[in-house]
Write a protein that holds these residues in place. Structure first.
Motif, PDB file in Angstrom:
ATOM      1  N   MET A  94       0.810  -1.180   0.148  1.00 55.23           N
ATOM      2  CA  MET A  94      -0.076  -0.114   0.016  1.00 55.23           C
ATOM      3  C   MET A  94       0.736   1.276  -0.060  1.00 55.23           C
ATOM      4  N   ASN A 144       0.489   3.864  -3.051  1.00 55.40           N
ATOM      5  CA  ASN A 144       0.029   5.350  -2.716  1.00 55.40           C
ATOM      6  C   ASN A 144       0.948   6.405  -2.994  1.00 55.40           C
ATOM      7  N   ASN A 173      -6.750   4.024  -0.602  1.00 53.35           N
ATOM      8  CA  ASN A 173      -7.686   3.781   0.626  1.00 53.35           C
ATOM      9  C   ASN A 173      -8.997   4.275   0.298  1.00 53.35           C
ATOM     10  N   GLN A 207     -12.061  -2.044   1.567  1.00 56.19           N
ATOM     11  CA  GLN A 207     -11.153  -2.508   2.716  1.00 56.19           C
ATOM     12  C   GLN A 207     -10.147  -2.932   2.265  1.00 56.19           C
ATOM     13  N   VAL A 208      -8.832  -3.143   3.176  1.00 62.37           N
ATOM     14  CA  VAL A 208      -7.775  -3.726   2.938  1.00 62.37           C
ATOM     15  C   VAL A 208      -7.541  -4.979   3.877  1.00 62.37           C
TER      16      VAL A 208
END
Length: 239
Positions: A95, A99, A111, A116-117
């Motif tokens: 992530m 990002n 996000n 969701q992660v």
């Protein structure tokens, strides 16, 4: 909800220090089943990989020279990931790179685009505390064939992680009988109420009890008479 199992390969270990993404692999799951609607990119990182990273993924700098830059694949990737749950092994790492790539393009973090992660590494550590929980170790533990994984590759690793994730979460469906026949016309899984089923309680027979007592006696001797349960049993018997 769509689930996307995602993995990346990078030029190094730190997005904040300027390392970049060189490969992205995505595998789609619907109702915990592989759909085959996968996505895969090699990306020109506009810099060379560190020597240690090359040993891990084996993707040469020369191979990446004519590949598209992240800006060229960003829209397709974001459209594919939109509203999905991402399943990533050690999610903060991947992530942070995704990002950072979006930040370079002046775009908001991923996000806000996805549902969701889920970090499968966190899940594995909770399920198998104190054990190795890298992808290879989980494949070995859960019976997932990883014989083709001589080097890391984003798509291959995402495919392996999808199998690992399905195996780790299989217990969630353990009380669903005949999944195909318990699905509504709307595609929703119908949970069957099993609360009325009485499970038989089978006690140990005399021979099994004798073997059990011998094992306890051996453990007590090895502990020099300090086994807690024998003291508790003795106290309970005297009351």
């Amino acid at each position: 909800m769509r689930q996307i199992v995602l993995d990346t390969e990078t030029t190094g270990l730190s997005a904040d220090s300027g390392d970049r993404i060189i490969e992205i692999g995505c595998v789609e799951l619907l109702n915990r089943k592989l759909t085959g609607n996968n996505l895969h990119f090699y990306v020109n990182p506009e810099r060379d990989s560190h020597e240690d990273a090359l040993k891990v993924h084996g993707i040469s700098n020369e191979f990446l020279r004519d590949k598209p830059k992240f800006a060229a694949i960003a829209d397709e990737l974001l459209d594919y990931l939109r509203d999905a749950e991402l399943i990533i092994h050690n999610a903060p790492f991947d992530m942070s790179f995704l990002n950072k790539e979006l930040e370079r393009l002046g775009r908001p973090p991923l996000n806000g685009l996805i549902a969701q992660v889920t970090d499968s590494l966190v899940m594995a550590k909770e399920m198998f505390p104190g054990k190795r929980n890298g992808l290879d170790a989980l494949c070995d533990r859960l019976g997932v064939d990883n014989s083709g994984r001589t080097l890391h590759g984003a798509l291959l690793d995402a495919e392996l992680l999808a199998d690992v994730y399905i195996n780790m979460t299989r217990g969630q469906d353990a009380l669903i009988i005949d999944l195909e026949s318990t699905t509504s016309d709307a595609g929703e899984v119908i949970q069957i109420d099993l609360s009325g089923i009485e499970l038989p309680v089978i006690g140990a027979n005399e021979q099994e009890q004798q073997v059990h007592e011998r094992v306890l006696s051996d453990i007590d001797k090895a502990c020099k008479g300090k086994t807690v349960w024998l003291h508790l049993a003795s106290e309970n018997a005297n009351h």
